[in-house]
Motif scaffolding. Structure first.
Motif, short mmCIF file in Angstrom:
data_model
loop_
_atom_site.label_atom_id
_atom_site.label_comp_id
_atom_site.label_asym_id
_atom_site.label_seq_id
_atom_site.Cartn_x
_atom_site.Cartn_y
_atom_site.Cartn_z
N ALA A 37 2.73 -11.10 -17.14
CA ALA A 37 3.35 -12.15 -16.33
C ALA A 37 3.27 -13.50 -17.03
N ILE A 38 2.11 -13.81 -17.62
CA ILE A 38 1.93 -15.08 -18.31
C ILE A 38 2.85 -15.17 -19.53
N VAL A 39 2.84 -14.09 -20.33
CA VAL A 39 3.68 -14.07 -21.53
C VAL A 39 5.16 -14.13 -21.18
N SER A 40 5.56 -13.38 -20.16
CA SER A 40 6.97 -13.33 -19.76
C SER A 40 7.43 -14.69 -19.24
N THR A 41 6.56 -15.38 -18.50
CA THR A 41 6.92 -16.71 -18.00
C THR A 41 7.23 -17.65 -19.15
N LEU A 42 6.38 -17.60 -20.19
CA LEU A 42 6.60 -18.46 -21.36
C LEU A 42 7.88 -18.07 -22.10
N VAL A 43 8.05 -16.76 -22.34
CA VAL A 43 9.22 -16.29 -23.10
C VAL A 43 10.52 -16.62 -22.38
N VAL A 44 10.56 -16.38 -21.08
CA VAL A 44 11.78 -16.64 -20.31
C VAL A 44 12.11 -18.13 -20.31
N GLN A 45 11.07 -18.98 -20.19
CA GLN A 45 11.32 -20.42 -20.22
C GLN A 45 11.90 -20.86 -21.55
N VAL A 46 11.35 -20.31 -22.64
CA VAL A 46 11.83 -20.69 -23.97
C VAL A 46 13.25 -20.19 -24.20
N MET A 47 13.53 -18.95 -23.76
CA MET A 47 14.84 -18.35 -24.00
C MET A 47 15.94 -18.97 -23.15
N THR A 48 15.61 -19.29 -21.90
CA THR A 48 16.63 -19.81 -20.99
C THR A 48 16.59 -21.32 -20.83
N GLY A 49 15.47 -21.92 -21.23
CA GLY A 49 15.30 -23.36 -21.01
C GLY A 49 15.11 -23.72 -19.55
N SER A 50 14.81 -22.72 -18.72
CA SER A 50 14.68 -22.93 -17.28
C SER A 50 13.26 -22.60 -16.83
N MET A 51 12.58 -23.60 -16.26
CA MET A 51 11.26 -23.36 -15.68
C MET A 51 11.37 -22.53 -14.40
N VAL A 52 12.50 -22.66 -13.71
CA VAL A 52 12.69 -21.92 -12.46
C VAL A 52 12.68 -20.42 -12.71
N PHE A 53 13.50 -19.97 -13.67
CA PHE A 53 13.56 -18.53 -13.96
C PHE A 53 12.26 -18.02 -14.55
N GLY A 54 11.59 -18.85 -15.38
CA GLY A 54 10.30 -18.44 -15.92
C GLY A 54 9.28 -18.24 -14.82
N GLY A 55 9.21 -19.20 -13.88
CA GLY A 55 8.27 -19.08 -12.78
C GLY A 55 8.57 -17.89 -11.89
N MET A 56 9.85 -17.62 -11.64
CA MET A 56 10.23 -16.49 -10.79
C MET A 56 9.83 -15.16 -11.42
N VAL A 57 10.04 -15.04 -12.74
CA VAL A 57 9.65 -13.80 -13.42
C VAL A 57 8.14 -13.61 -13.35
N GLY A 58 7.39 -14.69 -13.60
CA GLY A 58 5.93 -14.60 -13.55
C GLY A 58 5.44 -14.23 -12.16
N PHE A 59 6.01 -14.85 -11.14
CA PHE A 59 5.60 -14.57 -9.76
C PHE A 59 5.91 -13.12 -9.39
N SER A 60 7.08 -12.64 -9.81
CA SER A 60 7.47 -11.26 -9.49
C SER A 60 6.52 -10.25 -10.12
N LEU A 61 6.14 -10.47 -11.38
CA LEU A 61 5.24 -9.54 -12.06
C LEU A 61 3.84 -9.58 -11.43
N LEU A 62 3.39 -10.76 -11.00
CA LEU A 62 2.09 -10.85 -10.33
C LEU A 62 2.13 -10.13 -8.99
N ALA A 63 3.28 -10.20 -8.31
CA ALA A 63 3.43 -9.48 -7.05
C ALA A 63 3.33 -7.97 -7.28
N LEU A 64 3.92 -7.51 -8.37
CA LEU A 64 3.88 -6.08 -8.69
C LEU A 64 2.48 -5.62 -9.13
#
Length: 483
Positions: A289-316
């Motif tokens: 979740a931590i790594v994915s949040t960082l990668v998604v933010q860097v790839m998309t430039g969006s903190m929103v999508f990075g945070g959502m991916v991290g939250f979803s993985l933590l939920a799982l």
């Protein structure tokens, strides 16, 4: 000790230096107002800073300053209101990103990380039976908070959302050590700002590559200026060193004396932090979740999508019950609501400032005052950058504005490409360190003021302005002259 109470603020010998420095700063703002033939930008920012220091709500100070500055520039009230409302939309992504990252940080706290760090710190202080041991613990706190602040925008990209979770449980530790919280505010602000000035990872990649270098190259089209990504961290090393000097001055000189705080019970929300040890699969998903949040933010430039991916993985991962997701997400959003609301208001303020058309005029007036001196040109560019970014409070938002003006100005004064990067990058950082509306100052206050014994303006903004903005101007000027 003799004290004078005025407007709910107590002036004493302890804060006399800070008070005098801020009063001199306000005097400079209004002196520039008259020297530059009454520029509405200087008027607005000076008024906003003055109102904030008089303990007027930061949001209200932004709105009033926008109205006064816009009307003074000749805009009708209807236009000012329209521009302000339109600008609010620019702040919405920032507010949503902060809310999302707040939810991610709250979910991450369910792993027990924040509780573990707080418990370890309390245990260390409890065993500290000598001044030497307390001093070691104190430096351990400084280093830990600095590393976490840097990691919050690089390795674990939660930005300032970690502060309201990690800092409040540590307040009892600070109180027991009689540690001046202004140092903590400076340490956290230093880590938050420096991380994107010199580390091209996470937020640093966005600031250095996508904003700073991109804006300079866009503004340099047709002017023969082209800079590369590897130049930015090198150009900003000298200004960043200036911030380090300011931090050491705060720790060893300004706030070295003990300060007494009362142990006030904290009204914190019980989120049912997970007490059971994490299973191996849960640990793996937390890391993912931590790594994915960082990668998604860097790839998309969006903190929103990075945070959502991290939250979803933590939920799982199962660190929180499935039925608790909505409650935890709401808690994270509420935690960051005030910071986000101020950032939205700051975006409206910035829109009105742009609509006045006085930003280029301010630069022209500065050029008229300095003549042909490169040394004065560098200093004036930094001071103009300070005025512009202090009002907006976000280096990410103001760099594109000032780059369009400073690039041709820098070339006209024969500054090197590295010097131009240093000037623009430093001018942007000036808006984060020491601005009442910056997330780099709002964040520390959100954690340190939960027991109402820490003031945003006088205990966070003023200390960071003195110890970071002043060194940034000095060392940014040095960088421009030697690079």
């Amino acid at each position: 000790m003799n004290t004078i109470t005025l407007k709910n603020y107590t002036f004493s010998s302890k804060n006399l230096t800070s008070t005098l420095v801020v009063l001199v700063t306000v005097l400079i703002f209004f002196s520039l107002l008259f020297l530059t033939d009454t520029n509405s930008i200087v008027l607005s920012v000076g008024l906003m800073v003055t109102l904030s220091m008089l303990r007027v709500s930061v949001v209200l100070a932004l709105i009033l300053s926008a109205i006064v500055g816009g009307a003074f520039s000749g805009l009708s009230i209807e236009t000012v209101v329209s521009e302000f409302n339109n600008g609010l939309g620019d702040g919405a992504p920032i507010a949503l990103a902060l809310a999302t990252l707040g939810a991610f940080a709250v979910a991450l706290s369910r792993t027990g990380v924040a509780a573990y760090i707080s418990a370890r710190m309390l245990a260390l202080v409890g065993r500290s039976d000598s001044d030497r041991n307390i001093e070691k613990t104190k430096w351990g706190i400084y280093i830990l908070l600095l590393l976490i602040s840097v990691a919050s925008g690089t390795i674990v990209p939660v930005h300032i959302a970690f502060i309201p979770l990690l800092v409040p449980p540590l307040l009892l530790v600070f109180n027991k050590m009689q540690l001046d919280r202004r140092i903590i505010g400076c340490v956290i602000c230093f880590g938050i700002v420096v991380k994107y000035m010199i580390f091209p990872v996470g937020y640093g990649a966005i600031y250095l590559n996508d904003i700073l270098i991109h804006s300079i190259n866009e503004s340099g089209v047709g002017l023969g200026l082209n800079v590369t990504r590897d130049m930015a961290p090198q150009a900003l090393l000298i200004p960043a060193f200036g911030m380090l000097v300011g931090l050491l001055v705060a720790i060893f000189i300004t706030y070295r004396k003990k300060r007494v705080y009362a142990d006030v019970p904290l009204q914190t929300e019980d989120l049912g932090t997970e007490k059971k040890p994490l299973l191996p699969i849960q640990k793996a998903l937390v890391i993912l979740a931590i790594v994915s949040t960082l990668v998604v933010q860097v790839m998309t430039g969006s903190m929103v999508f990075g945070g959502m991916v991290g939250f979803s993985l933590l939920a799982l991962s199962g660190v929180m019950k499935w039925s608790e997701q909505d409650t935890i997400f709401d808690s994270g959003m509420r935690m960051m609501a005030m910071v986000g609301f101020i950032m939205v208001a700051a975006a409206g303020f910035a829109a009105v400032m742009r609509a006045t058309g006085d930003v280029p005029l301010l630069v022209e007036q500065a050029v008229a005052l300095i003549g042909e001196s490169r040394a004065l040109a560098a200093l004036s560019m930094l001071l103009v950058g300070l005025i512009i970014t202090m009002g907006i409070g976000s280096s990410f938002s103001t760099v594109p504005i000032i780059a369009a003006i400073f690039v041709p100005m820098g070339l006209a004064y024969d500054f090197s490409p590295m010097a131009i990067i240093a000037l623009i990058g430093t001018a942007g950082a000036l808006g984060d360190a020491g601005s009442p509306v910056s997330d780099s100052t709002l964040g520390p206050t959100a954690g340190l003021a939960v027991d109402r014994q820490h003031d945003h303006i006088w205990d966070t903004v003023v200390p960071t302005f003195i110890h970071f903005n002043i060194p940034l101007i000095i060392f940014g000027w040095i960088a421009a002259m030697v690079l």
